[in-house]
Design a protein around this motif. Structure first.
Motif, PDB file in Angstrom:
ATOM      1  N   GLU A 171      13.733  49.729 -34.760  1.00 55.54           N
ATOM      2  CA  GLU A 171      14.534  49.402 -33.581  1.00 55.54           C
ATOM      3  C   GLU A 171      15.691  50.389 -33.416  1.00 55.54           C
ATOM      4  O   GLU A 171      16.096  50.692 -32.291  1.00 55.54           O
ATOM      5  CB  GLU A 171      15.064  47.978 -33.681  1.00 55.54           C
ATOM      6  N   THR A 172      16.215  50.880 -34.522  1.00 51.28           N
ATOM      7  CA  THR A 172      17.283  51.876 -34.447  1.00 51.28           C
ATOM      8  C   THR A 172      16.770  53.146 -33.791  1.00 51.28           C
ATOM      9  O   THR A 172      17.426  53.733 -32.918  1.00 51.28           O
ATOM     10  CB  THR A 172      17.819  52.196 -35.857  1.00 51.28           C
ATOM     11  N   PHE A 173      15.589  53.588 -34.192  1.00 46.90           N
ATOM     12  CA  PHE A 173      14.975  54.761 -33.569  1.00 46.90           C
ATOM     13  C   PHE A 173      14.693  54.496 -32.090  1.00 46.90           C
ATOM     14  O   PHE A 173      14.898  55.376 -31.253  1.00 46.90           O
ATOM     15  CB  PHE A 173      13.669  55.110 -34.276  1.00 46.90           C
ATOM     16  N   LYS A 174      14.229  53.305 -31.785  1.00 53.01           N
ATOM     17  CA  LYS A 174      13.926  52.973 -30.396  1.00 53.01           C
ATOM     18  C   LYS A 174      15.171  53.073 -29.532  1.00 53.01           C
ATOM     19  O   LYS A 174      15.146  53.628 -28.420  1.00 53.01           O
ATOM     20  CB  LYS A 174      13.331  51.572 -30.304  1.00 53.01           C
ATOM     21  N   GLY A 175      16.283  52.560 -30.038  1.00 53.94           N
ATOM     22  CA  GLY A 175      17.528  52.622 -29.293  1.00 53.94           C
ATOM     23  C   GLY A 175      17.990  54.049 -29.041  1.00 53.94           C
ATOM     24  O   GLY A 175      18.646  54.338 -28.037  1.00 53.94           O
ATOM     25  N   LEU A 176      17.624  54.946 -29.950  1.00 52.32           N
ATOM     26  CA  LEU A 176      18.049  56.338 -29.826  1.00 52.32           C
ATOM     27  C   LEU A 176      17.116  57.169 -28.966  1.00 52.32           C
ATOM     28  O   LEU A 176      17.573  58.023 -28.184  1.00 52.32           O
ATOM     29  CB  LEU A 176      18.134  56.963 -31.230  1.00 52.32           C
ATOM     30  N   LEU A 177      15.806  56.928 -29.067  1.00 53.22           N
ATOM     31  CA  LEU A 177      14.827  57.843 -28.482  1.00 53.22           C
ATOM     32  C   LEU A 177      14.029  57.292 -27.309  1.00 53.22           C
ATOM     33  O   LEU A 177      13.273  58.044 -26.681  1.00 53.22           O
ATOM     34  CB  LEU A 177      13.833  58.286 -29.571  1.00 53.22           C
ATOM     35  N   ALA A 178      14.158  56.002 -26.999  1.00 53.00           N
ATOM     36  CA  ALA A 178      13.296  55.408 -25.979  1.00 53.00           C
ATOM     37  C   ALA A 178      13.682  55.767 -24.538  1.00 53.00           C
ATOM     38  O   ALA A 178      12.959  55.414 -23.609  1.00 53.00           O
ATOM     39  CB  ALA A 178      13.266  53.889 -26.134  1.00 53.00           C
ATOM     40  N   ASP A 179      14.774  56.446 -24.346  1.00 50.60           N
ATOM     41  CA  ASP A 179      15.205  56.859 -23.001  1.00 50.60           C
ATOM     42  C   ASP A 179      14.138  57.766 -22.378  1.00 50.60           C
ATOM     43  O   ASP A 179      13.807  58.816 -22.943  1.00 50.60           O
ATOM     44  CB  ASP A 179      16.530  57.616 -23.099  1.00 50.60           C
ATOM     45  N   PRO A 180      13.571  57.403 -21.217  1.00 49.26           N
ATOM     46  CA  PRO A 180      12.533  58.231 -20.579  1.00 49.26           C
ATOM     47  C   PRO A 180      12.972  59.663 -20.300  1.00 49.26           C
ATOM     48  O   PRO A 180      12.136  60.566 -20.219  1.00 49.26           O
ATOM     49  CB  PRO A 180      12.243  57.483 -19.267  1.00 49.26           C
ATOM     50  N   ASN A 181      14.289  59.889 -20.174  1.00 44.17           N
ATOM     51  CA  ASN A 181      14.793  61.237 -19.902  1.00 44.17           C
ATOM     52  C   ASN A 181      14.639  62.175 -21.097  1.00 44.17           C
ATOM     53  O   ASN A 181      14.836  63.390 -20.966  1.00 44.17           O
ATOM     54  CB  ASN A 181      16.267  61.182 -19.489  1.00 44.17           C
ATOM     55  N   LEU A 182      14.293  61.611 -22.253  1.00 47.65           N
ATOM     56  CA  LEU A 182      14.131  62.433 -23.458  1.00 47.65           C
ATOM     57  C   LEU A 182      12.688  62.870 -23.670  1.00 47.65           C
ATOM     58  O   LEU A 182      12.401  63.603 -24.613  1.00 47.65           O
ATOM     59  CB  LEU A 182      14.603  61.658 -24.692  1.00 47.65           C
ATOM     60  N   VAL A 183      11.785  62.439 -22.812  1.00 44.09           N
ATOM     61  CA  VAL A 183      10.373  62.810 -22.951  1.00 44.09           C
ATOM     62  C   VAL A 183      10.177  64.216 -22.396  1.00 44.09           C
ATOM     63  O   VAL A 183      10.389  64.456 -21.209  1.00 44.09           O
ATOM     64  CB  VAL A 183       9.459  61.818 -22.208  1.00 44.09           C
ATOM     65  N   GLY A 184       9.788  65.156 -23.279  1.00 43.80           N
ATOM     66  CA  GLY A 184       9.532  66.516 -22.821  1.00 43.80           C
ATOM     67  C   GLY A 184      10.021  67.563 -23.803  1.00 43.80           C
ATOM     68  O   GLY A 184      10.639  67.249 -24.827  1.00 43.80           O
ATOM     69  N   PHE A 185       9.739  68.810 -23.486  1.00 42.16           N
ATOM     70  CA  PHE A 185      10.149  69.954 -24.291  1.00 42.16           C
ATOM     71  C   PHE A 185      11.038  70.856 -23.439  1.00 42.16           C
ATOM     72  O   PHE A 185      10.876  70.928 -22.217  1.00 42.16           O
ATOM     73  CB  PHE A 185       8.934  70.764 -24.773  1.00 42.16           C
ATOM     74  N   ASP A 186      11.960  71.565 -24.081  1.00 47.72           N
ATOM     75  CA  ASP A 186      12.798  72.487 -23.324  1.00 47.72           C
ATOM     76  C   ASP A 186      12.152  73.868 -23.251  1.00 47.72           C
ATOM     77  O   ASP A 186      11.023  74.073 -23.721  1.00 47.72           O
ATOM     78  CB  ASP A 186      14.210  72.550 -23.906  1.00 47.72           C
ATOM     79  N   GLU A 187      12.881  74.844 -22.684  1.00 50.61           N
ATOM     80  CA  GLU A 187      12.321  76.177 -22.494  1.00 50.61           C
ATOM     81  C   GLU A 187      12.092  76.915 -23.806  1.00 50.61           C
ATOM     82  O   GLU A 187      11.366  77.918 -23.857  1.00 50.61           O
ATOM     83  CB  GLU A 187      13.245  77.015 -21.594  1.00 50.61           C
ATOM     84  N   GLU A 188      12.677  76.416 -24.899  1.00 52.71           N
ATOM     85  CA  GLU A 188      12.464  77.025 -26.214  1.00 52.71           C
ATOM     86  C   GLU A 188      11.371  76.306 -26.996  1.00 52.71           C
ATOM     87  O   GLU A 188      11.217  76.513 -28.197  1.00 52.71           O
ATOM     88  CB  GLU A 188      13.769  77.004 -27.010  1.00 52.71           C
ATOM     89  N   ASN A 189      10.612  75.463 -26.314  1.00 50.08           N
ATOM     90  CA  ASN A 189       9.549  74.688 -26.953  1.00 50.08           C
ATOM     91  C   ASN A 189      10.083  73.794 -28.074  1.00 50.08           C
ATOM     92  O   ASN A 189       9.482  73.687 -29.151  1.00 50.08           O
ATOM     93  CB  ASN A 189       8.437  75.598 -27.475  1.00 50.08           C
ATOM     94  N   THR A 190      11.199  73.173 -27.791  1.00 51.56           N
ATOM     95  CA  THR A 190      11.784  72.195 -28.705  1.00 51.56           C
ATOM     96  C   THR A 190      11.777  70.852 -28.001  1.00 51.56           C
ATOM     97  O   THR A 190      12.095  70.764 -26.811  1.00 51.56           O
ATOM     98  CB  THR A 190      13.235  72.573 -29.070  1.00 51.56           C
ATOM     99  N   SER A 191      11.393  69.806 -28.709  1.00 56.34           N
ATOM    100  CA  SER A 191      11.381  68.490 -28.079  1.00 56.34           C
ATOM    101  C   SER A 191      12.817  68.022 -27.860  1.00 56.34           C
ATOM    102  O   SER A 191      13.717  68.339 -28.638  1.00 56.34           O
ATOM    103  CB  SER A 191      10.627  67.479 -28.955  1.00 56.34           C
ATOM    104  N   LEU A 192      13.016  67.245 -26.811  1.00 60.35           N
ATOM    105  CA  LEU A 192      14.338  66.696 -26.536  1.00 60.35           C
ATOM    106  C   LEU A 192      14.711  65.631 -27.566  1.00 60.35           C
ATOM    107  O   LEU A 192      15.895  65.369 -27.795  1.00 60.35           O
ATOM    108  CB  LEU A 192      14.374  66.110 -25.126  1.00 60.35           C
TER     109      LEU A 192
END
Length: 259
Positions: free
Chosen positions: A24-45
């Protein structure tokens, strides 16, 4: 009596490795839909959230976490290249990413020092057992026990994609530790022939080599996935069945089991 999910020592140990107590701690940190994806350096958000909002101290450095993330992104891009079309791009959701992240750390520890991994798990086991009556205590881990992993994902959670990345993760660490020659085959066991055919289609979509197992047929290439209906495995070979011993030893065995 403790619930089954509270007795998963590997799960408890893994969460502690990342400095958290519950999923649940991880969920609270990472479940935001805005964090789904990779940046221009191929690093996950997700990676930036993990290093910028630490909890308790982690068992791995930021550099190691970045290495894990690089591997996950590279593998994910490979298996989704043919799946991305019409302007739509598949990215891992937070729980899929965590499954892959945990697998990265486990394989890293397993291939680097299996004895140390076993000792660490037994240390956590001792702490867990301290509060339990003798009849409920968990037996010690031995190194052969570490050859088995179960990934628990809800129905529809993308376990096939996770499994395909798991194959690439395993192959990566085999090569990194120069142990490729120690392993023979990659075998995928399915509940029935219909699902075997479905897995074949999914492997093709992921750009991974694999085919249905054919008795007395030729071997696939190194690292290719051999798909077989579990009902065709027997202690002794028959007309349409194959003996388990014919696969020899030191195989990567993937089991599609929904229950």
């Amino acid at each position: 009596m403790a619930h089954f999910t509270q007795k998963l020592i590997l799960s408890r140990w893994m969460l502690d490795q990342f400095g958290v107590e519950t999923l649940e701690t991880f969920k609270g940190l990472l479940a935001d839909p805005n964090l789904v994806g990779f940046d221009e350096e191929n690093t996950s958000l997700f990676y930036y959230e993990l290093i910028n909002k630490p909890f308790r101290p982690r068992a791995m450095s930021d550099d190691t976490l970045r290495r894990y993330d690089d591997n996950i992104v590279r593998h994910w891009r490979r298996i989704t290249e043919r799946r991305n079309h019409g302007g739509s791009t598949l990215y891992p959701l937070y729980f899929q990413y965590l499954a892959l992240l945990f697998t990265e750390h486990y394989l890293d520890r397993y291939f680097t020092d299996r004895a140390a991994l076993c000792a660490a798990l037994n240390n956590d086991r001792d702490k867990f057992n301290a509060s339990l009556p003798p009849g409920e205590r968990i037996q010690p881990f031995s190194e052969p026990d570490l050859n088995k992993l179960a990934i628990w994902i809800a129905t529809g959670g993308g376990k096939t994609l996770i499994m395909h990345v798991n194959i690439l993760q395993f192959q990566h660490y085999l090569k990194q530790h120069r142990r490729v020659r120690e392993f023979n085959r990659t075998i995928l066991l399915t509940p029935n022939e219909g699902l075997s055919l479905q897995h074949k289609e999914e492997l093709d979509l992921s750009g991974l080599e694999g085919d249905l197992f054919v008795k007395d047929g030729g071997l696939l290439g190194q690292g290719a996935v051999e798909i077989i209906d579990i009902h065709k495995l027997r202690e002794k070979a028959g007309e349409v069945t194959v003996a388990v011993e014919s696969f020899e030893a030191n195989n990567l065995v993937l089991v599609d089991e929904g229950h």
